[in-house]
Design a protein around this motif. Structure first.
Motif, PDB file in Angstrom:
ATOM      1  N   MET A   1       1.003  -1.135  -0.143  1.00 26.70           N
ATOM      2  CA  MET A   1      -0.037  -0.181  -0.068  1.00 26.70           C
ATOM      3  C   MET A   1       0.746   1.333   0.059  1.00 26.70           C
ATOM      4  SD  MET A   1      -2.860   0.917   2.729  1.00 26.70           S
ATOM      5  CE  MET A   1      -4.051  -0.298   2.173  1.00 26.70           C
ATOM      6  N   LEU A   6      -1.658   7.038   1.232  1.00 23.98           N
ATOM      7  CA  LEU A   6      -2.397   6.738   2.554  1.00 23.98           C
ATOM      8  C   LEU A   6      -2.623   8.094   3.235  1.00 23.98           C
ATOM      9  CD1 LEU A   6      -3.964   4.856   4.572  1.00 23.98           C
ATOM     10  CD2 LEU A   6      -1.696   4.066   5.472  1.00 23.98           C
ATOM     11  N   ALA A   7      -1.341   8.596   3.522  1.00 27.28           N
ATOM     12  CA  ALA A   7      -1.060   9.937   4.327  1.00 27.28           C
ATOM     13  C   ALA A   7      -2.040  11.057   3.778  1.00 27.28           C
ATOM     14  CB  ALA A   7       0.175  10.269   4.412  1.00 27.28           C
ATOM     15  N   ARG A   9      -4.835  10.563   1.743  1.00 23.96           N
ATOM     16  CA  ARG A   9      -6.285  10.243   2.119  1.00 23.96           C
ATOM     17  C   ARG A   9      -6.550  10.496   3.669  1.00 23.96           C
ATOM     18  NH1 ARG A   9      -9.122   5.238  -0.510  1.00 23.96           N
ATOM     19  NH2 ARG A   9     -11.297   5.521   0.731  1.00 23.96           N
ATOM     20  N   LEU A  10      -5.843  10.135   4.517  1.00 18.89           N
ATOM     21  CA  LEU A  10      -6.001  10.300   5.710  1.00 18.89           C
ATOM     22  C   LEU A  10      -6.100  11.714   6.177  1.00 18.89           C
ATOM     23  CD1 LEU A  10      -3.902   7.563   7.609  1.00 18.89           C
ATOM     24  CD2 LEU A  10      -6.487   7.813   8.080  1.00 18.89           C
ATOM     25  N   GLN A  11      -5.088  12.482   5.867  1.00 17.39           N
ATOM     26  CA  GLN A  11      -5.297  14.025   6.143  1.00 17.39           C
ATOM     27  C   GLN A  11      -6.391  14.745   5.718  1.00 17.39           C
ATOM     28  OE1 GLN A  11      -1.194  15.522   5.179  1.00 17.39           O
ATOM     29  NE2 GLN A  11      -0.125  13.871   6.548  1.00 17.39           N
ATOM     30  N   ILE A  14      -9.591  13.329   7.776  1.00 21.13           N
ATOM     31  CA  ILE A  14      -9.718  13.658   9.110  1.00 21.13           C
ATOM     32  C   ILE A  14      -9.524  14.906   9.503  1.00 21.13           C
ATOM     33  CG2 ILE A  14      -8.821  12.762  11.491  1.00 21.13           C
ATOM     34  CD1 ILE A  14      -8.520  10.146  10.361  1.00 21.13           C
ATOM     35  N   ASN A  15     -10.224  15.921   9.634  1.00 21.02           N
ATOM     36  CA  ASN A  15     -10.129  17.272   9.671  1.00 21.02           C
ATOM     37  C   ASN A  15     -10.825  17.642  11.085  1.00 21.02           C
ATOM     38  OD1 ASN A  15      -8.724  18.375   7.605  1.00 21.02           O
ATOM     39  ND2 ASN A  15     -10.668  18.060   6.512  1.00 21.02           N
ATOM     40  N   ALA A  16     -10.180  17.734  12.135  1.00 21.50           N
ATOM     41  CA  ALA A  16     -10.572  17.805  13.609  1.00 21.50           C
ATOM     42  C   ALA A  16     -10.812  19.160  13.778  1.00 21.50           C
ATOM     43  CB  ALA A  16      -9.451  17.319  14.753  1.00 21.50           C
TER      44      ALA A  16
ATOM     45  N   SER B  21      -5.839  16.921  14.623  1.00 17.72           N
ATOM     46  CA  SER B  21      -6.190  15.596  13.413  1.00 17.72           C
ATOM     47  C   SER B  21      -5.599  14.156  14.097  1.00 17.72           C
ATOM     48  CB  SER B  21      -5.748  16.049  12.202  1.00 17.72           C
ATOM     49  OG  SER B  21      -6.467  17.190  11.921  1.00 17.72           O
ATOM     50  N   LEU B  24      -7.817  13.167  16.823  1.00 15.75           N
ATOM     51  CA  LEU B  24      -8.876  12.379  16.356  1.00 15.75           C
ATOM     52  C   LEU B  24      -8.671  11.006  15.697  1.00 15.75           C
ATOM     53  CD1 LEU B  24     -11.953  12.626  15.641  1.00 15.75           C
ATOM     54  CD2 LEU B  24     -11.420  14.055  13.740  1.00 15.75           C
ATOM     55  N   GLY B  25      -7.458  11.266  14.920  1.00 13.60           N
ATOM     56  CA  GLY B  25      -7.369   9.854  14.058  1.00 13.60           C
ATOM     57  C   GLY B  25      -7.127   8.678  15.041  1.00 13.60           C
ATOM     58  N   LEU B  28     -10.793   8.661  16.950  1.00 11.76           N
ATOM     59  CA  LEU B  28     -12.009   8.607  16.396  1.00 11.76           C
ATOM     60  C   LEU B  28     -13.303   8.890  17.248  1.00 11.76           C
ATOM     61  CD1 LEU B  28     -11.306   4.894  14.623  1.00 11.76           C
ATOM     62  CD2 LEU B  28     -10.962   7.201  13.674  1.00 11.76           C
ATOM     63  N   LEU B 102     -12.747   4.855   4.447  1.00 12.92           N
ATOM     64  CA  LEU B 102     -11.243   4.996   5.214  1.00 12.92           C
ATOM     65  C   LEU B 102     -11.655   5.098   6.611  1.00 12.92           C
ATOM     66  CD1 LEU B 102      -8.434   5.473   4.636  1.00 12.92           C
ATOM     67  CD2 LEU B 102      -8.963   7.747   4.774  1.00 12.92           C
ATOM     68  N   VAL B 106     -10.061   2.757   9.412  1.00  7.87           N
ATOM     69  CA  VAL B 106      -9.121   3.275  10.341  1.00  7.87           C
ATOM     70  C   VAL B 106      -9.686   2.656  11.985  1.00  7.87           C
ATOM     71  CG1 VAL B 106      -8.193   5.061  11.710  1.00  7.87           C
ATOM     72  CG2 VAL B 106      -8.242   5.116   9.415  1.00  7.87           C
ATOM     73  N   VAL B 117      -0.466   5.144  13.257  1.00 12.64           N
ATOM     74  CA  VAL B 117      -1.006   5.376  12.027  1.00 12.64           C
ATOM     75  C   VAL B 117      -1.092   7.049  12.001  1.00 12.64           C
ATOM     76  CG1 VAL B 117      -3.053   5.762  10.306  1.00 12.64           C
ATOM     77  CG2 VAL B 117      -1.999   3.406  10.982  1.00 12.64           C
ATOM     78  N   ARG B 120       2.046   8.770  12.359  1.00 15.94           N
ATOM     79  CA  ARG B 120       3.001   8.726  11.097  1.00 15.94           C
ATOM     80  C   ARG B 120       2.266   9.376   9.837  1.00 15.94           C
ATOM     81  NH1 ARG B 120       6.321   9.164   7.978  1.00 15.94           N
ATOM     82  NH2 ARG B 120       7.099   7.407   6.681  1.00 15.94           N
ATOM     83  N   TYR B 121       1.047   9.145   9.899  1.00 11.31           N
ATOM     84  CA  TYR B 121       0.592   9.574   8.318  1.00 11.31           C
ATOM     85  C   TYR B 121      -0.403  10.962   8.683  1.00 11.31           C
ATOM     86  CZ  TYR B 121       1.919   4.918   7.173  1.00 11.31           C
ATOM     87  OH  TYR B 121       2.729   3.894   6.893  1.00 11.31           O
ATOM     88  N   ILE B 122      -0.841  11.283  10.002  1.00 13.91           N
ATOM     89  CA  ILE B 122      -1.766  12.474   9.875  1.00 13.91           C
ATOM     90  C   ILE B 122      -0.710  13.510  10.473  1.00 13.91           C
ATOM     91  CG2 ILE B 122      -3.427  13.912  10.868  1.00 13.91           C
ATOM     92  CD1 ILE B 122      -4.875  10.912  11.131  1.00 13.91           C
ATOM     93  N   ASP B 124       2.843  13.603  10.254  1.00 18.74           N
ATOM     94  CA  ASP B 124       3.809  13.436   9.500  1.00 18.74           C
ATOM     95  C   ASP B 124       5.068  13.275  10.136  1.00 18.74           C
ATOM     96  OD1 ASP B 124       3.268  13.865   6.977  1.00 18.74           O
ATOM     97  OD2 ASP B 124       2.909  16.064   7.003  1.00 18.74           O
ATOM     98  N   GLU B 127       9.216   7.402  11.416  1.00 17.77           N
ATOM     99  CA  GLU B 127       9.106   6.208  12.264  1.00 17.77           C
ATOM    100  C   GLU B 127       9.863   6.267  13.650  1.00 17.77           C
ATOM    101  OE1 GLU B 127       8.180   2.658   8.868  1.00 17.77           O
ATOM    102  OE2 GLU B 127      10.056   2.614  10.279  1.00 17.77           O
ATOM    103  N   ARG B 149      -1.341  -1.120   7.311  1.00 21.03           N
ATOM    104  CA  ARG B 149      -1.673  -0.799   6.146  1.00 21.03           C
ATOM    105  C   ARG B 149      -2.307  -1.946   5.332  1.00 21.03           C
ATOM    106  NH1 ARG B 149       3.716   1.418   6.279  1.00 21.03           N
ATOM    107  NH2 ARG B 149       4.521  -0.469   5.238  1.00 21.03           N
ATOM    108  N   LEU B 152      -5.868  -2.107   6.569  1.00 24.30           N
ATOM    109  CA  LEU B 152      -6.547  -1.416   5.890  1.00 24.30           C
ATOM    110  C   LEU B 152      -7.121  -1.616   4.415  1.00 24.30           C
ATOM    111  CD1 LEU B 152      -4.696   2.164   7.184  1.00 24.30           C
ATOM    112  CD2 LEU B 152      -6.973   1.453   7.643  1.00 24.30           C
TER     113      LEU B 152
END
Lengths: 294, 164
Positions: A1, A6-7, A9-11, A14-16, B21, B24-25, B28, B102, B106, B117, B120-122, B124, B127, B149, B152
């Motif tokens: 993937m 992925l980053a 799409r997640l960003q 997810i808008n908090a 964010s 929240l990620g 949830l 999505l 998640v 996740v 790392r992905y929200i 930035d 690792e 991943r 997902l």
């Protein structure tokens, strides 16, 4: 993937809702109040324990540990020494402030019994009527009137409560209390009894340490009473306040004041004339307290 | 002397959105996430003289927020927890850019995987930074993210998998 997709799409997904800075600050105030209530409750319990067990402790900061053993012993010794200092009719300080390339000298007299005035320069400074209710003394974030300063509690327990009530502003409760107590020693005309109680309060602040071989900006060997990146200096022989300093981000001295003299005199005429090689020629400053050195 | 107030304001302006964010990620739950983010930032402000010196103030705030959520959930009655789990996510689904697939994917991750996740992905984070924030080794993070991943991809519908 694919990680970057992925980053992305997640960003996007997810808008908090983000609290505003103002909301964060208000909440910080609530947390502070919550902690204060908790501290009061702990202090009340501690007072009950003291009453039952007959243990003499200072419930200034509740249930937390006190200053390091060395610092507590040193501050207790300074407290005892302060009680033997003679009071007088006039209180006088001369201090040199060093901040970057700028050096200033400040002189201050307080003569409550004779002229009831406070000024920057003997005879020609700006003077205040100490009988007014105006808060003309500043320490930490607190502004105090002469009535408050001259009636400060002489026991560590009561003085600690007074200081905690006035230790407002940012930073931890310990740091606010430490800053206020240090400023009081530096800038307020304290009686020997209040000075002694101030040292005893300082001995109850967790994290306070002492370095008894600290060289100040004038090259004097002093004792540095420290908390975090701030400290004030004491002459361990006479318990006289000798200055303060704050470290900058790199750990070097970013700001320093050296007190050349601080104490009580019989009269303004007794002001020592040979305190320092620095000879300030007075240039009136918009800042009441500063006399520039040319 | 450092102007803590100005420094904190700048730092907040630069990082508040990605922290919110990320929280929240991980959680949830928009309501709890907002509450916990505000609490964590308030604590950061109260302790800014210490937090500012940390390797990762953002990581610290994230962990404080997630831990605070744990405390809040613990306080809730069991019935409330069950009810909360049954509730949809109105704030998110109402959003124009709501990505239901999505979001669902998640939410199927474990709490620890969601945290990894989110960071790392929200947020930035690298690792290594995720490892430091979560208090685990970098290898564990890499493994957790790899599994996340994979999971997902399984949960998302076939179109979404192709997109990713």
């Amino acid at each position: 993937m694919n990680e970057s997709l992925l980053a992305e799409r997640l960003q996007a997904a997810i808008n908090a809702r983000t609290p505003t800075l103002e909301q964060v600050r208000v909440r910080a105030g609530v947390i502070r109040s919550r902690r204060r209530v908790r501290r009061i409750a702990v202090a009340a319990i501690a007072a009950c324990v003291v009453a039952v067990a007959g243990v003499a402790t200072l419930p200034v900061l509740g249930d937390r540990p006190i200053a390091s053993a060395d610092a507590a012993a040193f501050l207790t010794r300074m407290a005892n020494q302060s009680r033997t200092v003679q009071s007088g009719a006039t209180w006088f300080i001369r201090e040199v402030q060093i901040y970057g390339d700028e050096t200033t000298v400040r002189d201050m007299w307080v003569s409550p019994t004779n002229v009831r005035s406070i000024g920057t320069e003997q005879g020609t400074g700006l003077w205040y009527d100490l009988t007014s209710k105006t808060s003309i003394f500043s320490a930490g974030n607190a502004d105090l009137s002469w009535a408050e300063v001259s009636n400060l509690p002489t026991t560590a327990g009561d003085l600690g409560k007074f200081l905690i009530d006035h230790a407002t502003g940012d930073g931890t409760p310990e740091m606010r209390l430490f800053t206020l107590a240090g400023d009081c020693l530096r800038t307020l005309p304290l009686s020997p009894e209040v000075t002694a109680a101030m040292f005893e309060v300082l001995a109850t602040i967790p994290g306070v340490t002492v370095d008894q071989a600290f060289t100040d900006v004038l090259g004097r060997r002093t004792a540095a009473v420290r908390l975090g990146d701030q400290g004030f200096l004491i002459d361990s022989d006479s318990s006289m306040y000798l200055g303060e300093y704050a470290l900058d981000e790199n750990g070097s001295t970013g700001f320093a004041r050296a007190t050349v003299f601080s104490g009580w005199l019989n009269s303004m005429a007794d002001t020592p004339s040979d305190l320092t090689p620095l000879t300030p020629t007075v240039a009136r400053s918009t800042n009441l307290w500063q006399v520039n050195v040319n | 002397m450092v102007d803590f107030e100005a420094e904190f304001s700048d730092w907040y302006a630069a990082n508040s959105r990605r922290v919110s964010s990320s929280v929240l990620g991980a959680l949830l739950d928009p309501e709890i996430a907002e509450e916990c983010t505000a609490e964590a930032f308030a604590r950061a402000w109260l302790h800014w003289h210490k937090v500012r010196k940390m390797d990762s103030p953002v990581g610290w705030v994230f962990i404080v927020a997630v831990n605070h959520a744990r405390t809040l959930y613990r306080r809730k009655s069991r019935a409330e927890q069950v009810a909360a789990k049954l509730q949809p996510l109105p704030d998110i689904s109402a959003a124009e850019d709501y990505d239901e697939a999505l979001w669902h994917a998640v939410s199927s991750l474990s709490p620890q995987a969601r945290k990894a996740v989110a960071l790392r992905y929200i947020a930035d984070f690298s690792e290594a930074e995720v490892a430091q924030a979560l208090g685990v080794t970098r290898g564990t993070v890499a493994q957790t993210l790899h599994r996340a991943r994979t999971q997902l991809a399984k949960v998302l519908n076939s179109d979404s998998v192709k997109e990713l």
